[in-house]
Design a protein around this motif. Structure first.
Motif, mmCIF file in Angstrom:
data_model
loop_
_atom_site.group_PDB
_atom_site.id
_atom_site.type_symbol
_atom_site.label_atom_id
_atom_site.label_comp_id
_atom_site.label_asym_id
_atom_site.label_seq_id
_atom_site.Cartn_x
_atom_site.Cartn_y
_atom_site.Cartn_z
ATOM 1 N N MET A 1 -48.869 5.393 65.399
ATOM 2 C CA MET A 1 -47.440 5.570 65.677
ATOM 3 C C MET A 1 -46.684 5.782 64.375
ATOM 4 O O MET A 1 -46.686 4.923 63.508
ATOM 5 C CB MET A 1 -46.928 4.288 66.363
ATOM 6 C CG MET A 1 -45.465 4.328 66.724
ATOM 7 S SD MET A 1 -45.264 5.326 68.182
ATOM 8 C CE MET A 1 -43.510 5.317 68.369
ATOM 9 N N PHE A 9 -39.304 9.567 70.575
ATOM 10 C CA PHE A 9 -39.316 8.979 71.917
ATOM 11 C C PHE A 9 -38.072 8.152 72.207
ATOM 12 O O PHE A 9 -37.642 8.066 73.356
ATOM 13 C CB PHE A 9 -40.610 8.206 72.155
ATOM 14 C CG PHE A 9 -41.766 9.136 72.340
ATOM 15 C CD1 PHE A 9 -41.777 10.027 73.406
ATOM 16 C CD2 PHE A 9 -42.806 9.189 71.438
ATOM 17 C CE1 PHE A 9 -42.806 10.935 73.576
ATOM 18 C CE2 PHE A 9 -43.849 10.087 71.600
ATOM 19 C CZ PHE A 9 -43.850 10.962 72.670
ATOM 20 N N TRP A 16 -36.117 11.451 79.781
ATOM 21 C CA TRP A 16 -37.554 11.562 80.040
ATOM 22 C C TRP A 16 -37.860 11.832 81.515
ATOM 23 O O TRP A 16 -38.625 12.739 81.867
ATOM 24 C CB TRP A 16 -38.255 10.287 79.565
ATOM 25 C CG TRP A 16 -39.746 10.402 79.583
ATOM 26 C CD1 TRP A 16 -40.594 9.817 80.470
ATOM 27 C CD2 TRP A 16 -40.560 11.167 78.688
ATOM 28 N NE1 TRP A 16 -41.893 10.162 80.176
ATOM 29 C CE2 TRP A 16 -41.897 10.993 79.088
ATOM 30 C CE3 TRP A 16 -40.280 11.989 77.596
ATOM 31 C CZ2 TRP A 16 -42.954 11.609 78.430
ATOM 32 C CZ3 TRP A 16 -41.337 12.598 76.941
ATOM 33 C CH2 TRP A 16 -42.651 12.405 77.363
ATOM 34 N N GLY A 53 -48.351 2.458 76.192
ATOM 35 C CA GLY A 53 -47.561 3.672 76.015
ATOM 36 C C GLY A 53 -46.896 4.024 77.333
ATOM 37 O O GLY A 53 -46.889 5.181 77.752
ATOM 38 N N CYS A 54 -46.309 3.004 77.949
ATOM 39 C CA CYS A 54 -45.787 3.154 79.327
ATOM 40 C C CYS A 54 -44.565 4.048 79.404
ATOM 41 O O CYS A 54 -44.185 4.474 80.489
ATOM 42 C CB CYS A 54 -45.443 1.781 79.895
ATOM 43 S SG CYS A 54 -44.091 0.985 78.994
ATOM 44 N N ASP A 74 -44.735 -0.440 75.183
ATOM 45 C CA ASP A 74 -44.455 0.805 74.458
ATOM 46 C C ASP A 74 -43.749 0.450 73.148
ATOM 47 O O ASP A 74 -42.915 -0.452 73.120
ATOM 48 C CB ASP A 74 -43.565 1.737 75.289
ATOM 49 C CG ASP A 74 -43.638 3.175 74.801
ATOM 50 O OD1 ASP A 74 -44.308 4.000 75.472
ATOM 51 O OD2 ASP A 74 -43.038 3.471 73.738
ATOM 52 N N PRO A 75 -44.089 1.178 72.059
ATOM 53 C CA PRO A 75 -43.439 0.872 70.776
ATOM 54 C C PRO A 75 -42.004 1.408 70.669
ATOM 55 O O PRO A 75 -41.273 1.004 69.762
ATOM 56 C CB PRO A 75 -44.345 1.550 69.740
ATOM 57 C CG PRO A 75 -45.095 2.585 70.483
ATOM 58 C CD PRO A 75 -45.179 2.149 71.907
ATOM 59 N N LEU A 110 -45.912 -2.190 69.285
ATOM 60 C CA LEU A 110 -47.061 -1.348 68.939
ATOM 61 C C LEU A 110 -48.243 -2.316 68.925
ATOM 62 O O LEU A 110 -48.451 -3.042 67.953
ATOM 63 C CB LEU A 110 -46.861 -0.700 67.566
ATOM 64 C CG LEU A 110 -48.005 0.186 67.086
ATOM 65 C CD1 LEU A 110 -48.210 1.365 68.028
ATOM 66 C CD2 LEU A 110 -47.732 0.683 65.676
ATOM 67 N N HIS A 140 -51.420 6.821 79.990
ATOM 68 C CA HIS A 140 -51.313 8.214 80.433
ATOM 69 C C HIS A 140 -50.434 9.007 79.465
ATOM 70 O O HIS A 140 -49.314 8.571 79.149
ATOM 71 C CB HIS A 140 -50.724 8.244 81.857
ATOM 72 C CG HIS A 140 -50.369 9.612 82.329
ATOM 73 N ND1 HIS A 140 -51.300 10.632 82.423
ATOM 74 C CD2 HIS A 140 -49.184 10.166 82.701
ATOM 75 C CE1 HIS A 140 -50.704 11.731 82.853
ATOM 76 N NE2 HIS A 140 -49.419 11.478 83.013
ATOM 77 N N LEU A 141 -50.958 10.140 78.998
ATOM 78 C CA LEU A 141 -50.216 11.063 78.112
ATOM 79 C C LEU A 141 -49.856 10.428 76.776
ATOM 80 O O LEU A 141 -48.825 10.750 76.203
ATOM 81 C CB LEU A 141 -48.913 11.519 78.806
ATOM 82 C CG LEU A 141 -48.880 12.880 79.450
ATOM 83 C CD1 LEU A 141 -47.470 13.169 80.005
ATOM 84 C CD2 LEU A 141 -49.238 13.995 78.465
HETATM 85 C C1 LIG Z 1 -45.676 11.402 76.081
HETATM 86 S S1 LIG Z 1 -45.050 9.780 76.205
HETATM 87 C C2 LIG Z 1 -45.791 9.216 77.722
HETATM 88 C C3 LIG Z 1 -45.036 8.071 78.347
HETATM 89 C C4 LIG Z 1 -45.574 7.637 79.720
HETATM 90 N N1 LIG Z 1 -46.937 7.158 79.638
HETATM 91 C C5 LIG Z 1 -45.452 8.758 80.700
HETATM 92 O O1 LIG Z 1 -46.487 9.368 81.054
HETATM 93 O O2 LIG Z 1 -44.331 9.069 81.121
HETATM 94 C C6 LIG Z 1 -45.987 8.930 74.979
HETATM 95 C C7 LIG Z 1 -45.593 7.471 74.830
HETATM 96 O O3 LIG Z 1 -46.549 6.845 73.977
HETATM 97 C C8 LIG Z 1 -45.884 5.967 73.111
HETATM 98 N N2 LIG Z 1 -46.731 5.814 71.913
HETATM 99 C C9 LIG Z 1 -46.783 6.586 70.826
HETATM 100 N N3 LIG Z 1 -47.710 6.121 69.965
HETATM 101 C C10 LIG Z 1 -48.280 5.040 70.547
HETATM 102 C C11 LIG Z 1 -49.311 4.117 70.174
HETATM 103 N N4 LIG Z 1 -49.956 4.225 69.012
HETATM 104 N N5 LIG Z 1 -49.618 3.115 71.022
HETATM 105 C C12 LIG Z 1 -48.984 3.008 72.206
HETATM 106 N N6 LIG Z 1 -47.999 3.852 72.614
HETATM 107 C C13 LIG Z 1 -47.658 4.844 71.797
HETATM 108 C C14 LIG Z 1 -44.536 6.623 72.842
HETATM 109 O O4 LIG Z 1 -43.553 5.708 72.423
HETATM 110 C C15 LIG Z 1 -44.226 7.255 74.195
HETATM 111 O O5 LIG Z 1 -43.442 6.428 75.016
#
Ligand SMILES: C[S@@+](CC[C@H](N)C(=O)[O-])C[C@H]1O[C@@H](n2cnc3c(N)ncnc32)[C@H](O)[C@@H]1O
Length: 250
Positions: A1, A9, A16, A53-54, A74-75, A110, A140-141
Motif C-alpha cells: 500500500m 482510494f 465507488w 481490502g473491503c 481496508d487501509p 493495513l 476481491h479486486l
Molecule cells: C479496487 S479497490 C476494491 C475494493 C472492494 N474490494 C471492491 O471490490 O469494491 C481496492 C481496495 O484495496 C485496498 N488496498 C490497497 N492496498 C491494500 C493492501 N495492501 N491490503 C489491503 N487492502 C489494500 C484499497 O484501499 C481499496 O479499497
C-alpha cells in the motif's frame, strides 16, 4: 500500500458504488464465492469471514446475510467511512421492514499482523476476542494493488483457523491487453496488471496453503480507453478473473 494508492482510494470512496463495472464485478465474485462455499446454510452460517481490502463493503455486505460475521478491513479511511455510513443508515431500512445488517465490523487498517488488536472484536457480540481466527478469508479486486503478495498471504494464512479457507478474486494478467483494465490516469497504486495463474499457485503453496487451486471464475466485459491516456472510453475488452483458493492445514 503506497501513499498514492491510499490517497486515490480516499478520493474515490464517495463515488465507488456508482461505478457499474465495480457493481458487476462484485456481483460476479459473490456468485463465484457462493458456488464454492458449503450450500448448507447450517454450515455457512457459522463462518466468521475476513474481507481484506473491503473498500466500501460491497462484497462484505453481500456475504453478511449468509455467514455468522464479516470483519471488513481496508487501509483507506474514506472507504471504511463509506461502509460505516451504510451500516449506520440502516435505521431507515429497518423502518421499511428490511432486515438490517448487524454482523459486519469495519476496520481501517493495513493488516500486517494476525494478532492485530483491531481484529480482536467479535462483530456479533461486540465483545473482545483476542487472537481470534477466521473460517474464511476473501479479497476481491485488491491483489493488483498489493506490493508484496508473499507478505500479504503470510498474514492471511496467520489469520485463518486450522482448516480455514482462502478465496481471492482479481483479473488475470492474460497478456498486453490486461494493462487496459485501468485508464492511464488511474495507474497510481497499481502494482501489477493482473494475476498470473502459475505464480499464484506457486506463491500460495509456498506460503503454506494446501488444496491450492487457481481457475477462471468469470469474465468481465468493460470499456477501455480508445488510446492509452486519451481518457476517452470506447472499445470493450473481456477481462478474465481468477479465483485463487487454498486451505490452512488442520
Ligand atoms: C479496487 S479497490 C476494491 C475494493 C472492494 N474490494 C471492491 O471490490 O469494491 C481496492 C481496495 O484495496 C485496498 N488496498 C490497497 N492496498 C491494500 C493492501 N495492501 N491490503 C489491503 N487492502 C489494500 C484499497 O484501499 C481499496 O479499497
Amino acid at each position: 500500500m503506497t501513499e498514492a494508492s491510499n490517497a486515490r482510494f480516499n478520493t474515490e470512496a464517495l463515488s465507488w458504488d456508482t461505478n457499474p463495472d465495480v457493481q458487476r464485478a462484485t456481483a460476479l465474485a459473490h456468485t463465484a464465492y457462493l458456488a464454492r462455499l458449503p450450500s448448507d446454510p447450517a454450515i455457512l452460517s457459522t463462518y466468521d469471514v475476513l474481507d481484506l481490502g473491503c473498500g466500501t463493503g460491497l462484497l462484505s455486505l453481500a456475504l453478511a446475510p449468509a455467514v455468522r460475521s464479516v470483519t471488513a478491513v481496508d487501509p483507506a479511511e474514506g472507504m471504511i467511512d463509506a461502509l460505516r455510513t451504510k451500516l449506520s443508515s440502516q435505521a431507515q431500512e429497518e423502518e421499511e421492514g428490511k432486515e438490517p445488517i448487524r454482523n459486519v465490523l469495519p476496520v481501517c487498517a493495513l493488516l500486517q499482523d494476525p494478532d492485530d488488536p483491531l481484529l480482536a472484536t467479535d462483530p456479533v457480540t461486540n465483545s473482545p476476542r483476542p487472537n481470534r481466527r477466521f473460517d474464511l478469508a476473501v479479497s476481491h479486486l485488491v491483489l493488483h494493488h498489493v506490493p508484496d503478495l508473499r507478505s500479504f498471504f503470510r498474514t492471511v494464512h496467520g489469520c485463518l483457523a486450522p482448516g480455514g479457507r482462502l478465496m481471492v478474486t482479481d483479473f488475470e494478467n492474460f497478456g498486453p491487453d490486461a494493462r487496459k483494465f485501468h485508464p492511464e490516469s488511474k495507474m497510481d497504486g497499481v502494482e501489477r496488471h493482473g494475476l498470473r495463474r502459475d505464480e499464484m499457485q506457486a506463491l500460495l503453496e509456498e506460503v503454506g496453503f494446501v488444496d491450492v487451486s487457481v481457475e477462471t471464475a468469470f469474465e468481465l466485459e468493460k470499456k477501455v480507453e480508445t488510446e492509452p491516456g486519451s481518457g476517452v472510453m470506447g472499445p470493450t475488452v473481456v477481462f478474465p478473473f481468477l479465483i485463487c483458493q487454498g486451505r490452512k492445514a488442520g
